[in-house]
Design an enzyme around this catalytic site. Structure first.
Site, short mmCIF file in Angstrom:
data_model
loop_
_atom_site.label_atom_id
_atom_site.label_comp_id
_atom_site.label_asym_id
_atom_site.label_seq_id
_atom_site.Cartn_x
_atom_site.Cartn_y
_atom_site.Cartn_z
N SER A 107 -14.14 1.68 0.58
CA SER A 107 -13.09 0.85 1.17
C SER A 107 -12.32 1.59 2.24
O SER A 107 -11.87 1.00 3.22
CB SER A 107 -12.11 0.39 0.09
OG SER A 107 -12.69 -0.57 -0.76
N ASP A 119 -8.19 -8.34 3.73
CA ASP A 119 -7.87 -7.45 2.61
C ASP A 119 -6.76 -8.06 1.74
O ASP A 119 -6.62 -9.27 1.66
CB ASP A 119 -7.48 -6.08 3.15
CG ASP A 119 -7.97 -4.95 2.27
OD1 ASP A 119 -7.44 -4.79 1.16
OD2 ASP A 119 -8.90 -4.23 2.68
N HIS A 165 -3.98 -1.63 -1.04
CA HIS A 165 -5.30 -1.48 -0.43
C HIS A 165 -5.29 -1.87 1.05
O HIS A 165 -5.75 -1.12 1.92
CB HIS A 165 -6.28 -2.34 -1.22
CG HIS A 165 -7.72 -2.04 -0.98
ND1 HIS A 165 -8.42 -2.57 0.07
CD2 HIS A 165 -8.59 -1.27 -1.67
CE1 HIS A 165 -9.68 -2.15 0.02
NE2 HIS A 165 -9.81 -1.35 -1.03
#
Length: 402
Positions: free
Chosen positions: A274, A88, A117
């Protein structure tokens, strides 16, 4: 050649003027070298300004944790002994709920998460349980290795491929890839190497950002053997933003998500596949801790087999169910090892089923003749039984011959 000093008549002594020339030459050389290095040294660092999170969490658990009944699953395992690699945007390793075992930086931009994220994804998988804090991860006793493949929202396919390879080198049992990319032969090969290394590969099915995305599968989620995850709403249906073109295996919570965020904070209201994928990756970690003898394909199929059921296009087998994935006794289970797909039916030998014999016309004719004779006999017997008593009542006698 350095000239002699004429004033002293001693060879090897530099004049003040000559010394100044040498100093100036050295200074010019240093400035020239500095000028050559200046572009790299003076380049402005990339901005690292993730959105600001909040320290305020609701008193009650987020809906995703309650919906998946994670704490009930903890009665069996919390994922201890299972290593998970998160490919990520990095992670805030200083976050109090995220003890990260290792960080591999493919971007060479440092161990910070400039997007938020990666911190959120890592937290959903393995944030530690803290009394009085309503948020926790799915597998809080698992070990997390973060592989930073991007320092911004969009990444480089080459770094993604390298990140997957480096993740496999860290010997995880599960890899979470909440990244959407186009199909690429080297990306496919990297995923195949991970599967061959007995790693459960969990990937986000991708989000629909516009009409042009509706019929485009996301990779690596669309590759065979990958557990592709779509996003679900609290009522179990597919979120409108979840890509239905990707062959989804299961759904995970993907709307109004709460997760850890850089700066030791939390972010609320997150949405997308996600954040659905790490709920499934965490479940895979629980299954691998509970059933260490299962290989990656069996783990993937067990998670699919125990999901809550399809709810339309793009939902796969439905919402992931951690507790059922840990407790279900599946068909054809032998020796304590679940086999989650029915074995294929064995081929029957050619003579296993007797062939229908050909029609015997002679036998049919004889049978019909016999049947007709029997029917005639029955009819004659009935007739005699009826007529003879009537004739006797009328005193019938046979006539005399003339």
């Amino acid at each position: 050649m350095i000239p002699d000093d004429p004033g002293r008549g001693r060879p090897g002594r530099r004049t003040p003027r000559a010394g100044r020339v040498i100093v100036r030459a050295l200074l010019a050389t240093v400035l020239a070298l500095h000028a050559l290095a200046a572009p790299a040294a003076a380049a402005a660092p990339e901005e690292c300004n993730p959105k600001k999170g909040t320290l305020k969490l609701p008193a009650t658990e987020p809906w995703a944790q309650k919906r998946l009944d994670i704490k009930n699953a903890w009665r069996l395992t919390r994922g201890a002994g299972v290593r998970i690699a998160v490919v990520d945007s990095g992670v805030d390793y200083r976050h109090p709920q995220l003890p990260i075992a290792k960080i591999i930086d493919e971007t060479h931009t440092g161990h910070t998460d400039c997007v938020g994220h990666g911190t959120a994804v890592s937290g959903i998988i393995g944030a530690r349980y803290v009394a009085g804090v309503s948020f926790h991860g799915v597998a809080p006793e698992s070990t997390i290795v973060v592989v930073k493949q991007s320092n911004k929202s969009e990444g480089d396919i080459n770094k993604l491929i390298s990140a997957i390879d480096d993740a496999v080198s860290a010997k995880p049992k599960v890899i979470n890839i909440s990244v959407k990319a186009a199909d690429h032969p080297r990306l496919k090969a990297a995923v195949q190497r991970a599967l061959a290394a007995d790693v459960v590969v969990v990937a986000a099915a991708g989000n629909v950002d516009g009409p042009e995305d509706e019929d485009v599968p996301a990779y690596p989620a669309a590759y065979e053997g990958v557990l592709a995850v779509g996003a679900a709403t609290p009522d179990g249906r597919r979120a409108d933003s979840s890509n239905a073109a990707t062959p989804v295996g299961v759904l995970g919570p993907g709307t109004d998500i709460t997760a850890p965020w850089p700066g030791g904070t939390f972010m609320r209201g997150l949405e997308g596949t996600s954040f659905a994928a790490p709920y499934v990756a965490g479940t895979a970690a629980l299954v691998r801790a509970r059933f260490p003898q299962l290989d990656q394909e069996q783990v993937r199929r067990r998670i699919i087999a125990t999901a809550d059921g399809a709810a339309g296009a793009g939902t796969g087998a439905g919402m992931v169910n951690p507790l059922l994935a840990l407790t279900a006794v599946l068909p054809y289970e032998r020796g304590g090892m679940p086999v989650v797909a029915e074995p294929p039916a064995s081929a029957l030998p050619a003579d296993a089923v007797a062939k229908v014999p050909p029609r015997d016309e002679n036998a049919v004719g004889i049978a019909m003749a016999v049947g007709a004779g029997v029917m005639l006999a029955i009819m004659l017997t009935a007739a005699f039984a009826l007529l003879i008593p009537q004739a006797r009542r009328r005193r019938w006698r046979p006539g005399r011959m003339a």
